[in-house]
Scaffold this motif. Structure first.
Motif, PDB file in Angstrom:
ATOM      1  N   THR A  60       0.877  -1.182   0.057  1.00 37.62           N
ATOM      2  CA  THR A  60      -0.709   0.007  -0.029  1.00 37.62           C
ATOM      3  C   THR A  60       0.989   0.923   0.121  1.00 37.62           C
ATOM      4  O   THR A  60       0.453   2.373  -0.308  1.00 37.62           O
ATOM      5  CB  THR A  60      -0.896  -0.045   1.430  1.00 37.62           C
ATOM      6  N   GLY A  61       2.850   1.572   0.361  1.00 35.57           N
ATOM      7  CA  GLY A  61       3.046   2.416   0.209  1.00 35.57           C
ATOM      8  C   GLY A  61       2.927   2.973   1.396  1.00 35.57           C
ATOM      9  O   GLY A  61       2.329   4.574   1.338  1.00 35.57           O
ATOM     10  N   GLU A  62       2.323   2.458   2.713  1.00 35.22           N
ATOM     11  CA  GLU A  62       1.776   3.242   4.023  1.00 35.22           C
ATOM     12  C   GLU A  62       2.427   2.639   5.220  1.00 35.22           C
ATOM     13  O   GLU A  62       2.689   1.688   5.268  1.00 35.22           O
ATOM     14  CB  GLU A  62       0.440   2.793   3.799  1.00 35.22           C
ATOM     15  N   ARG A  63       2.684   3.973   5.751  1.00 33.50           N
ATOM     16  CA  ARG A  63       3.325   3.914   7.108  1.00 33.50           C
ATOM     17  C   ARG A  63       2.290   3.261   8.176  1.00 33.50           C
ATOM     18  O   ARG A  63       0.935   3.888   8.054  1.00 33.50           O
ATOM     19  CB  ARG A  63       4.304   4.713   7.904  1.00 33.50           C
ATOM     20  N   PHE A  64       2.198   2.283   8.929  1.00 31.88           N
ATOM     21  CA  PHE A  64       1.044   2.169  10.116  1.00 31.88           C
ATOM     22  C   PHE A  64       1.955   2.084  11.690  1.00 31.88           C
ATOM     23  O   PHE A  64       2.873   1.916  11.545  1.00 31.88           O
ATOM     24  CB  PHE A  64       0.316   1.173  10.080  1.00 31.88           C
ATOM     25  N   PHE A  65       1.110   2.648  12.350  1.00 27.31           N
ATOM     26  CA  PHE A  65       1.649   2.376  13.599  1.00 27.31           C
ATOM     27  C   PHE A  65       0.918   1.256  14.467  1.00 27.31           C
ATOM     28  O   PHE A  65      -0.025   0.984  14.650  1.00 27.31           O
ATOM     29  CB  PHE A  65       0.917   3.466  14.086  1.00 27.31           C
ATOM     30  N   ILE A  66       2.032   0.746  15.403  1.00 22.44           N
ATOM     31  CA  ILE A  66       1.738  -0.735  15.480  1.00 22.44           C
ATOM     32  C   ILE A  66       0.575  -0.359  16.293  1.00 22.44           C
ATOM     33  O   ILE A  66       0.393   0.084  17.648  1.00 22.44           O
ATOM     34  CB  ILE A  66       3.050  -0.988  16.300  1.00 22.44           C
ATOM     35  N   GLY A  67      -0.341  -1.713  16.562  1.00 22.18           N
ATOM     36  CA  GLY A  67      -1.628  -1.767  17.350  1.00 22.18           C
ATOM     37  C   GLY A  67      -2.758  -0.745  17.418  1.00 22.18           C
ATOM     38  O   GLY A  67      -3.651  -1.038  18.050  1.00 22.18           O
ATOM     39  N   THR A  68      -2.762  -0.081  15.962  1.00 20.74           N
ATOM     40  CA  THR A  68      -3.720   0.899  16.289  1.00 20.74           C
ATOM     41  C   THR A  68      -3.904   0.968  14.520  1.00 20.74           C
ATOM     42  O   THR A  68      -5.037   1.852  14.507  1.00 20.74           O
ATOM     43  CB  THR A  68      -2.928   3.094  16.279  1.00 20.74           C
ATOM     44  N   THR A  69      -4.294   0.591  14.229  1.00 20.44           N
ATOM     45  CA  THR A  69      -4.388   0.479  12.478  1.00 20.44           C
ATOM     46  C   THR A  69      -4.801  -1.126  12.086  1.00 20.44           C
ATOM     47  O   THR A  69      -4.268  -1.647  12.639  1.00 20.44           O
ATOM     48  CB  THR A  69      -3.841   1.481  11.517  1.00 20.44           C
ATOM     49  N   GLU A  70      -5.702  -0.990  11.013  1.00 23.13           N
ATOM     50  CA  GLU A  70      -6.153  -2.684  11.014  1.00 23.13           C
ATOM     51  C   GLU A  70      -5.005  -3.264  10.320  1.00 23.13           C
ATOM     52  O   GLU A  70      -4.773  -4.005  10.152  1.00 23.13           O
ATOM     53  CB  GLU A  70      -7.565  -2.454   9.653  1.00 23.13           C
ATOM     54  N   ILE A  71      -4.610  -1.948   8.883  1.00 23.65           N
ATOM     55  CA  ILE A  71      -3.141  -2.844   7.910  1.00 23.65           C
ATOM     56  C   ILE A  71      -2.394  -2.813   9.507  1.00 23.65           C
ATOM     57  O   ILE A  71      -1.302  -4.285   8.697  1.00 23.65           O
ATOM     58  CB  ILE A  71      -2.329  -1.540   7.758  1.00 23.65           C
ATOM     59  N   GLY A  72      -2.055  -2.265  10.464  1.00 23.96           N
ATOM     60  CA  GLY A  72      -0.761  -3.003  11.060  1.00 23.96           C
ATOM     61  C   GLY A  72      -0.691  -4.745  11.830  1.00 23.96           C
ATOM     62  O   GLY A  72      -0.020  -4.775  12.152  1.00 23.96           O
ATOM     63  N   SER A  73      -2.288  -4.936  12.015  1.00 19.27           N
ATOM     64  CA  SER A  73      -2.596  -6.348  12.481  1.00 19.27           C
ATOM     65  C   SER A  73      -2.601  -7.540  11.440  1.00 19.27           C
ATOM     66  O   SER A  73      -2.710  -8.935  11.662  1.00 19.27           O
ATOM     67  CB  SER A  73      -4.189  -6.380  13.182  1.00 19.27           C
ATOM     68  N   ALA A  74      -2.428  -6.998   9.915  1.00 19.64           N
ATOM     69  CA  ALA A  74      -2.708  -8.077   8.578  1.00 19.64           C
ATOM     70  C   ALA A  74      -2.083  -8.363   7.902  1.00 19.64           C
ATOM     71  O   ALA A  74      -1.153  -8.906   7.429  1.00 19.64           O
ATOM     72  CB  ALA A  74      -4.243  -8.303   8.820  1.00 19.64           C
ATOM     73  N   PHE A  75      -1.292  -7.255   7.478  1.00 17.58           N
ATOM     74  CA  PHE A  75      -0.506  -6.770   6.234  1.00 17.58           C
ATOM     75  C   PHE A  75       1.108  -5.683   5.994  1.00 17.58           C
ATOM     76  O   PHE A  75       1.276  -6.131   5.576  1.00 17.58           O
ATOM     77  CB  PHE A  75      -0.933  -6.332   5.330  1.00 17.58           C
ATOM     78  N   GLY A  76       0.822  -5.973   7.381  1.00 20.07           N
ATOM     79  CA  GLY A  76       2.681  -5.103   7.871  1.00 20.07           C
ATOM     80  C   GLY A  76       3.687  -6.120   6.744  1.00 20.07           C
ATOM     81  O   GLY A  76       3.801  -6.733   7.295  1.00 20.07           O
ATOM     82  N   THR A  77       4.417  -5.521   6.892  1.00 22.14           N
ATOM     83  CA  THR A  77       5.617  -6.049   5.477  1.00 22.14           C
ATOM     84  C   THR A  77       7.007  -6.168   7.118  1.00 22.14           C
ATOM     85  O   THR A  77       7.587  -7.163   6.715  1.00 22.14           O
ATOM     86  CB  THR A  77       6.313  -5.123   4.270  1.00 22.14           C
ATOM     87  N   TRP A  78       7.234  -4.979   7.112  1.00 25.62           N
ATOM     88  CA  TRP A  78       8.040  -4.926   8.442  1.00 25.62           C
ATOM     89  C   TRP A  78       7.924  -3.864   9.761  1.00 25.62           C
ATOM     90  O   TRP A  78       7.381  -2.968   9.419  1.00 25.62           O
ATOM     91  CB  TRP A  78       9.347  -4.990   7.673  1.00 25.62           C
ATOM     92  N   ALA A  79       9.041  -4.008  10.625  1.00 25.98           N
ATOM     93  CA  ALA A  79       8.800  -2.981  11.779  1.00 25.98           C
ATOM     94  C   ALA A  79      10.414  -2.739  11.578  1.00 25.98           C
ATOM     95  O   ALA A  79      11.255  -3.000  12.133  1.00 25.98           O
ATOM     96  CB  ALA A  79       8.036  -3.377  13.007  1.00 25.98           C
ATOM     97  N   LEU A  80      10.276  -1.496  12.737  1.00 29.39           N
ATOM     98  CA  LEU A  80      11.926  -1.247  12.612  1.00 29.39           C
ATOM     99  C   LEU A  80      11.822  -1.194  14.580  1.00 29.39           C
ATOM    100  O   LEU A  80      11.160  -0.842  14.973  1.00 29.39           O
ATOM    101  CB  LEU A  80      11.635   0.606  12.511  1.00 29.39           C
ATOM    102  N   ASP A  81      12.714  -2.042  14.853  1.00 28.89           N
ATOM    103  CA  ASP A  81      13.206  -2.739  16.234  1.00 28.89           C
ATOM    104  C   ASP A  81      14.291  -2.882  16.259  1.00 28.89           C
ATOM    105  O   ASP A  81      15.417  -2.002  16.128  1.00 28.89           O
ATOM    106  CB  ASP A  81      12.421  -3.850  15.775  1.00 28.89           C
ATOM    107  N   SER A  82      14.925  -2.939  17.595  1.00 27.08           N
ATOM    108  CA  SER A  82      16.540  -2.950  18.332  1.00 27.08           C
ATOM    109  C   SER A  82      16.131  -4.527  19.054  1.00 27.08           C
ATOM    110  O   SER A  82      15.214  -4.831  19.307  1.00 27.08           O
ATOM    111  CB  SER A  82      16.401  -1.662  18.896  1.00 27.08           C
ATOM    112  N   ARG A  83      17.778  -4.976  18.904  1.00 33.18           N
ATOM    113  CA  ARG A  83      18.027  -6.031  19.337  1.00 33.18           C
ATOM    114  C   ARG A  83      18.139  -5.265  20.998  1.00 33.18           C
ATOM    115  O   ARG A  83      18.099  -3.968  21.057  1.00 33.18           O
ATOM    116  CB  ARG A  83      19.630  -6.474  19.135  1.00 33.18           C
ATOM    117  N   THR A  84      19.071  -5.880  22.377  1.00 31.71           N
ATOM    118  CA  THR A  84      18.765  -6.049  23.138  1.00 31.71           C
ATOM    119  C   THR A  84      20.233  -5.066  23.716  1.00 31.71           C
ATOM    120  O   THR A  84      20.354  -4.442  24.472  1.00 31.71           O
ATOM    121  CB  THR A  84      19.133  -7.215  24.323  1.00 31.71           C
ATOM    122  N   ASP A  85      21.283  -5.519  22.485  1.00 31.84           N
ATOM    123  CA  ASP A  85      22.470  -4.267  22.117  1.00 31.84           C
ATOM    124  C   ASP A  85      22.647  -3.287  21.991  1.00 31.84           C
ATOM    125  O   ASP A  85      23.257  -2.029  21.819  1.00 31.84           O
ATOM    126  CB  ASP A  85      23.918  -5.468  21.561  1.00 31.84           C
TER     127      ASP A  85
END
Length: 200
Positions: A60-85
């Motif tokens: 869709t070419g869209e940013r989504f906010f985790i847990g706040t939109t429908e697209i975030g629960s089904a069709f997200g491709t990737w999320a920006l996260d970090s490892r413990t280090d």
């Protein structure tokens, strides 16, 4: 009998054409989808930041906010996260919500190559779609993505995309969890087509 013979010839020709068309469709089941490369630029924030946790959906070419939109629960491709280090990563969204996501994403770091020079996505070498460790984000690096849907018994559509990390920054001084990336991206709409530049 003469009428029947007159009909049989054309019917055989039509059947032969149908068999050829069917065979072509079996070779390329998505050939009816027009090859189109969508592209643009965007910004997402690290999952650790409560106010801005976001990911990306190439289709869709869209940013989504985790847990706040429908697209975030089904069709997200990737999320920006970090490892413990503290290593910032591109993480397949399905590893955050495996029971909700329909998408499975493999990622490969192509290195510090110019975005425009990546014309075709690699055929292999992608990270496991189940790997929560993700792929480290490095400013100036370009990444390729292999995106598939959960197999429901039919032919699985696989799409390809690329992304280049233009800038890695921090939204709030003194809050290392507020990191973000700005990036440019391209997505091939036609499944199984690894071409990631628009052909003029």
């Amino acid at each position: 009998m003469i009428v029947k013979r007159g009909i049989v010839g054309p019917l055989q020709a039509v059947l032969a054409v149908l068999l050829v068309i069917t065979a072509c469709d079996e070779d390329n089941p998505f050939r009816s989808v027009v090859p189109v490369v969508n592209e643009g630029d965007a910004q997402v924030w690290e999952l650790a930041l409560p106010e801005f946790p976001s990911g990306w959906d190439f289709a869709t070419g869209e940013r989504f906010f985790i847990g706040t939109t429908e697209i975030g629960s089904a069709f997200g491709t990737w999320a920006l996260d970090s490892r413990t280090d503290g290593t910032l990563i591109l993480r397949p969204f399905s590893t955050l919500a495996p029971n909700l996501s329909f998408i499975r994403t493999g990622i490969i770091d192509l290195g510090a190559v110019p975005f425009d020079t990546v014309e075709t996505a690699p055929s292999g070498g992608y990270s496991s779609v189940n790997d929560p460790a993700g792929v480290p984000v490095i400013e100036g690096h370009t990444y390729a993505f292999r995106i598939s849907f959960i197999n429901t018994g039919g032919v699985v559509p696989i799409n390809y995309a690329k992304l280049s990390a233009i800038d890695i920054g921090q939204e709030f001084a003194g809050n290392p969890s507020s990191r973000f990336i700005r990036f440019e991206w391209a997505y091939q709409v036609q499944p199984l087509n690894r071409r990631l530049v628009a052909d003029l």
